[in-house]
Structure formats: C-alpha cells, structure tokens
Design a protein around this motif. Structure first.
Motif, mmCIF file in Angstrom:
data_model
loop_
_atom_site.group_PDB
_atom_site.id
_atom_site.type_symbol
_atom_site.label_atom_id
_atom_site.label_comp_id
_atom_site.label_asym_id
_atom_site.label_seq_id
_atom_site.Cartn_x
_atom_site.Cartn_y
_atom_site.Cartn_z
ATOM 1 N N GLN A 109 0.831 -1.203 0.000
ATOM 2 C CA GLN A 109 0.000 0.000 0.000
ATOM 3 C C GLN A 109 0.864 1.250 0.000
ATOM 4 O O GLN A 109 0.520 2.263 -0.619
ATOM 5 N N GLY A 110 2.014 1.192 0.696
ATOM 6 C CA GLY A 110 2.928 2.325 0.668
ATOM 7 C C GLY A 110 3.502 2.547 -0.720
ATOM 8 O O GLY A 110 3.633 3.692 -1.171
ATOM 9 N N ALA A 111 3.852 1.447 -1.407
ATOM 10 C CA ALA A 111 4.328 1.573 -2.780
ATOM 11 C C ALA A 111 3.249 2.170 -3.669
ATOM 12 O O ALA A 111 3.539 3.010 -4.540
ATOM 13 N N ALA A 112 2.002 1.759 -3.449
ATOM 14 C CA ALA A 112 0.897 2.314 -4.238
ATOM 15 C C ALA A 112 0.724 3.803 -3.972
ATOM 16 O O ALA A 112 0.453 4.585 -4.895
ATOM 17 N N THR A 113 0.896 4.216 -2.728
ATOM 18 C CA THR A 113 0.783 5.641 -2.410
ATOM 19 C C THR A 113 1.851 6.453 -3.143
ATOM 20 O O THR A 113 1.560 7.513 -3.711
ATOM 21 N N GLY A 114 3.086 5.946 -3.137
ATOM 22 C CA GLY A 114 4.143 6.645 -3.852
ATOM 23 C C GLY A 114 3.848 6.772 -5.334
ATOM 24 O O GLY A 114 4.042 7.836 -5.940
ATOM 25 N N ALA A 115 3.354 5.687 -5.935
ATOM 26 C CA ALA A 115 3.033 5.725 -7.359
ATOM 27 C C ALA A 115 1.884 6.684 -7.648
ATOM 28 O O ALA A 115 1.905 7.435 -8.636
ATOM 29 N N LEU A 116 0.873 6.680 -6.784
ATOM 30 C CA LEU A 116 -0.285 7.554 -7.012
ATOM 31 C C LEU A 116 0.089 9.030 -6.875
ATOM 32 O O LEU A 116 -0.477 9.883 -7.562
ATOM 33 N N VAL A 117 1.014 9.327 -5.993
ATOM 34 C CA VAL A 117 1.451 10.714 -5.857
ATOM 35 C C VAL A 117 2.029 11.213 -7.176
ATOM 36 O O VAL A 117 1.776 12.341 -7.604
ATOM 37 N N VAL A 118 2.816 10.347 -7.845
ATOM 38 C CA VAL A 118 3.391 10.741 -9.135
ATOM 39 C C VAL A 118 2.310 10.853 -10.196
ATOM 40 O O VAL A 118 2.275 11.813 -10.980
ATOM 41 N N VAL A 119 1.397 9.871 -10.244
ATOM 42 C CA VAL A 119 0.363 9.850 -11.285
ATOM 43 C C VAL A 119 -0.613 11.006 -11.123
ATOM 44 O O VAL A 119 -0.990 11.680 -12.090
ATOM 45 N N VAL A 120 -1.017 11.277 -9.877
ATOM 46 C CA VAL A 120 -2.085 12.250 -9.636
ATOM 47 C C VAL A 120 -1.540 13.661 -9.447
ATOM 48 O O VAL A 120 -2.029 14.617 -10.058
ATOM 49 N N LEU A 121 -0.523 13.803 -8.610
ATOM 50 C CA LEU A 121 -0.034 15.122 -8.265
ATOM 51 C C LEU A 121 1.158 15.553 -9.084
ATOM 52 O O LEU A 121 1.524 16.731 -9.071
ATOM 53 N N GLY A 122 1.801 14.589 -9.769
ATOM 54 C CA GLY A 122 2.999 14.916 -10.532
ATOM 55 C C GLY A 122 4.223 14.849 -9.641
ATOM 56 O O GLY A 122 4.244 15.409 -8.545
ATOM 57 N N GLY A 123 5.231 14.137 -10.129
ATOM 58 C CA GLY A 123 6.407 13.928 -9.295
ATOM 59 C C GLY A 123 7.664 14.553 -9.848
ATOM 60 O O GLY A 123 8.761 14.194 -9.421
ATOM 61 N N GLY A 124 7.535 15.470 -10.797
ATOM 62 C CA GLY A 124 8.733 16.090 -11.354
ATOM 63 C C GLY A 124 9.592 15.063 -12.061
ATOM 64 O O GLY A 124 9.140 14.363 -12.958
ATOM 65 N N THR A 125 10.847 14.970 -11.656
ATOM 66 C CA THR A 125 11.764 14.026 -12.296
ATOM 67 C C THR A 125 11.668 12.624 -11.699
ATOM 68 O O THR A 125 12.306 11.707 -12.210
ATOM 69 N N LEU A 126 10.889 12.458 -10.638
ATOM 70 C CA LEU A 126 10.766 11.151 -9.995
ATOM 71 C C LEU A 126 9.873 10.245 -10.837
ATOM 72 O O LEU A 126 8.738 10.595 -11.156
ATOM 73 N N THR A 127 10.380 9.083 -11.212
ATOM 74 C CA THR A 127 9.597 8.153 -12.012
ATOM 75 C C THR A 127 8.610 7.406 -11.145
ATOM 76 O O THR A 127 8.719 7.381 -9.912
ATOM 77 N N LEU A 128 7.637 6.772 -11.803
ATOM 78 C CA LEU A 128 6.638 6.002 -11.070
ATOM 79 C C LEU A 128 7.297 4.870 -10.297
ATOM 80 O O LEU A 128 6.959 4.619 -9.135
ATOM 81 N N ALA A 129 8.248 4.164 -10.926
ATOM 82 C CA ALA A 129 8.921 3.060 -10.240
ATOM 83 C C ALA A 129 9.712 3.567 -9.038
ATOM 84 O O ALA A 129 9.693 2.957 -7.963
ATOM 85 N N GLY A 130 10.411 4.684 -9.209
ATOM 86 C CA GLY A 130 11.165 5.239 -8.093
ATOM 87 C C GLY A 130 10.264 5.682 -6.961
ATOM 88 O O GLY A 130 10.578 5.488 -5.776
ATOM 89 N N ALA A 131 9.123 6.287 -7.307
ATOM 90 C CA ALA A 131 8.188 6.734 -6.278
ATOM 91 C C ALA A 131 7.569 5.549 -5.545
ATOM 92 O O ALA A 131 7.363 5.593 -4.329
ATOM 93 N N ALA A 132 7.258 4.479 -6.285
ATOM 94 C CA ALA A 132 6.698 3.290 -5.650
ATOM 95 C C ALA A 132 7.700 2.661 -4.683
ATOM 96 O O ALA A 132 7.342 2.247 -3.573
ATOM 97 N N THR A 133 8.958 2.585 -5.100
ATOM 98 C CA THR A 133 9.989 2.050 -4.214
ATOM 99 C C THR A 133 10.131 2.914 -2.966
ATOM 100 O O THR A 133 10.200 2.396 -1.836
ATOM 101 N N ALA A 134 10.156 4.226 -3.153
ATOM 102 C CA ALA A 134 10.274 5.131 -2.011
ATOM 103 C C ALA A 134 9.066 5.008 -1.083
ATOM 104 O O ALA A 134 9.213 5.046 0.148
ATOM 105 N N GLY A 135 7.875 4.837 -1.649
ATOM 106 C CA GLY A 135 6.682 4.695 -0.824
ATOM 107 C C GLY A 135 6.699 3.431 0.014
ATOM 108 O O GLY A 135 6.328 3.440 1.195
ATOM 109 N N GLY A 136 7.137 2.321 -0.581
ATOM 110 C CA GLY A 136 7.225 1.072 0.174
ATOM 111 C C GLY A 136 8.242 1.160 1.293
ATOM 112 O O GLY A 136 8.000 0.699 2.420
ATOM 113 N N LEU A 137 9.400 1.759 1.003
ATOM 114 C CA LEU A 137 10.430 1.923 2.029
ATOM 115 C C LEU A 137 9.950 2.849 3.142
ATOM 116 O O LEU A 137 10.220 2.601 4.330
ATOM 117 N N ALA A 138 9.233 3.914 2.769
ATOM 118 C CA ALA A 138 8.714 4.837 3.784
ATOM 119 C C ALA A 138 7.706 4.142 4.699
ATOM 120 O O ALA A 138 7.689 4.369 5.914
#
Length: 342
Positions: A109-138
């Motif tokens: 669910q944390g990985a999903a949150t990271g990915a959704l932040v990029v998809v919905v809010l825009g993550g700048g240079t952060l890719t979806l995969a990177g955001a998902a990894t960061a969300g799971g680790l967080a």
C-alpha cells in the motif's frame, strides 16, 4: 537428510525431499518460461523456435518479439515472483506469524501511495517506479518507528502494519478521487498488478536488487531459522538477534517495494508462496530457495492464465493471483479448522 563432504572438509547438508521440490520447481519454471516466450498471440512459436531464437538463429522479427517483447516480461515475472516470495518467507519467519506478508503489513500500500502521488499530483523528475519504491520503504520505516526498537517481532508488527495499511488504503482512495479520468484509469490498472508492457527498464533494477539481497538472506539463513524458535533460544545459540532482524526486515522491505514498483502491488504471492513451499518440502525454517522458486512459478503461471483466459483480452496478473491466492487461503483455513475438530 543427506550430507556431502567436499575435499576441503566442508560439509553440505540438504533434505532429499527439499532437493526434489527445488528440482521440480526449477523444471516447472523452465517449461513455463518456454510456454510464456512462445506465446499464443499473433505470432506463436514452438519451444524449438524459442531456443533457436535465444541462441541467435532466429529471424529479425523473431528476435524482436522474443528479445524486446516477451523475454523482458518473462524475466520481470520471474523476478517479481521470487522477490515477493522471499520477502514473505522472511517476514513470516521473523514475526513467527503465518499471516505476515508485505500485503498485510502495508508495504505494498505504501508503494501504491508513492506511485499515485506521481500519477495524480505529478512527481517532477521522480519516475513512477522510483516513487513506488520510495513509498514502500517509507511505509516500512513508519512501521519500524511506531513499533519501536524492541517491537520488531511478533503480533505487534502485524497489528501496526494492518493499521498502516488501512490508513494508506484511505489515502490511496482519496488520491484516486483527485485524479483526472485517464490518470485514474492508468493508476487503477497499476494498482491491480500488471505485467503488460514491462520491459528491461523494469526487469533490470529488480534483478540487481535480487542479486544484492539474496546473499544477505542466505547468509542469515541460520539466524532466520533460529529466530523461529524464539529470541531467547536464538540468543543462547549465539545469534545476534537485533542486528539480524534489522538486516533481514530491511532486505524484505526493499524486495517487496522494488517488486511492487516493477509490476504493481501483485497480491497474495508473498503470502501464499512460502506456505506452499513449506507444505511441499515438509521442512522447518524459511525454505528460502523453495519459496523463491514457488513464487516465480506462481507468477509466470498466473501471467499465462491472464493472457489466455479471456479471448482477445489480457487480464491484469493481479486479478489471477488474487483469485487463486484467496481461494488457497480459504481452503487452508478450512483445512486447519477441520484438523482442529478431528
């Protein structure tokens, strides 16, 4: 149990049943891999054609289909299945809880949150995969912070993980309501768990994490087995319990997060594969190698079903693993209930 003694005096021990299960799973993986690369779409290929193409004897069209379309998807499926199974086996052993898995603890669910932040809010240079990894680790760090240093064991982690998962599920639902229609459709497909369109960009980072984490997990194999007997017994046997637990849980969180980044939060593989491996081998301990192979077989088989179950349409692989994994869990609980009554 058999013992092999090398000329240098090293003794290698293994259980014959476990070795047979590992060999059988490896053979099943090879057969399923040939079927997956051969495909059943517009350009089916026989196993002989697949092997000929892999060895450089195929036509340019066959080399493109195999090397750029089907092989990366297969490698991603194998790596995701193995990573999720290893993460599930480690978590279940450390927590001494059969329900311990990245799905239950909120890591996916944390990985999903990271990915959704990029998809919905825009993550700048952060890719979806990177955001998902960061969300799971967080999410893993949040669970560790809430449980505290001495609480990284037993039911406490599971309860905290369930709470974190519930909170993140609510956050993910809110993020979906804020998304544009096309972004929401893209996000829902990813949240279901899918291998469609996966290429080397998704496979190679996960393979790198697996290559780095696997020696650590197997190096702590004895510690992992001893912790299943309890912390006091493990400490008496000379196991550095706290250090081992932190290292193993960190590796499990990383594997689960990167697997979710590669294919989305594929459900039930991390929970089911270690159970199946334990039932097949009938051996105590985490059964890391058997669990990894069972996870790889499960995900490749589920992807084959997802591609061919509905004529003219591919199902997300997470739908298949959810149905099969949920059915297996219900059967397992019913079997345990009948055994308790007998």
């Amino acid at each position: 149990m058999s013992v092999l003694r090398t000329p240098g005096g090293l003794s290698l021990r293994w259980r014959r049943r476990s070795a047979a299960v590992v060999t059988g799973c490896a053979s099943a993986t090879l057969l399923l891999a040939l079927a997956a690369v051969g495909g059943g779409g517009d350009h089916p290929m026989s196993p002989a054609d697949v092997l000929r193409t892999l060895t450089g004897g195929g036509s340019p069209a066959e080399e493109f289909i195999v090397g750029e379309l089907r092989l990366p998807r297969l490698v991603t499926a194998l790596a995701v299945g193995a990573a999720l199974a290893l993460a599930g086996a480690v978590v279940q052993s450390l927590l001494r809880n059969p329900l311990g898995s990245p799905d239950v603890l909120g890591l996916t669910q944390g990985a999903a949150t990271g990915a959704l932040v990029v998809v919905v809010l825009g993550g700048g240079t952060l890719t979806l995969a990177g955001a998902a990894t960061a969300g799971g680790l967080a999410a893993g760090l949040l669970i560790a912070a809430v449980t505290g240093r001495r609480g990284l064991a037993g039911a406490r982690v599971v309860l905290v993980g369930i709470g974190v998962a519930a909170i993140l599920t609510g956050v993910n639902g809110w993020l979906l309501t804020r998304a544009q229609l096309m972004d929401a459709a893209r996000a829902v497909l990813w949240l279901t768990g899918s291998l469609d369109g996966r290429g080397w960009a998704q496979a190679l980072p996960l393979l790198g994490v697996l290559a780095a984490s696997t020696p650590l997990l197997f190096g702590y194999g004895r510690a992992l087995s001893m912790t299943e007997l309890g912390d006091e017994a493990a400490i008496a046997a000379g196991v550095p319990v706290r250090r081992a637990r932190r290292a193993l849980l960190g590796a499990a969180v990383l594997l689960a997060s990167v697997a979710a980044a590669a294919a989305g939060p594929v459900s039930f593989v991390a929970l089911t594969a270690p159970h199946l491996a334990r039932r097949l081998t009938r051996a105590p301990g985490p059964n890391l190698l058997a669990s990894a192979l069972v996870g790889a077989v499960l995900l490749v088989a589920a992807d084959l079903v997802a591609q061919r179950a509905v004529e003219g349409r591919q199902l997300p692989v997470g739908v298949v693993t959810g149905v099969l994994g949920g059915a297996y869990l219900v059967w397992l609980l019913a079997a345990q209930r009948r055994a308790g009554r007998s």
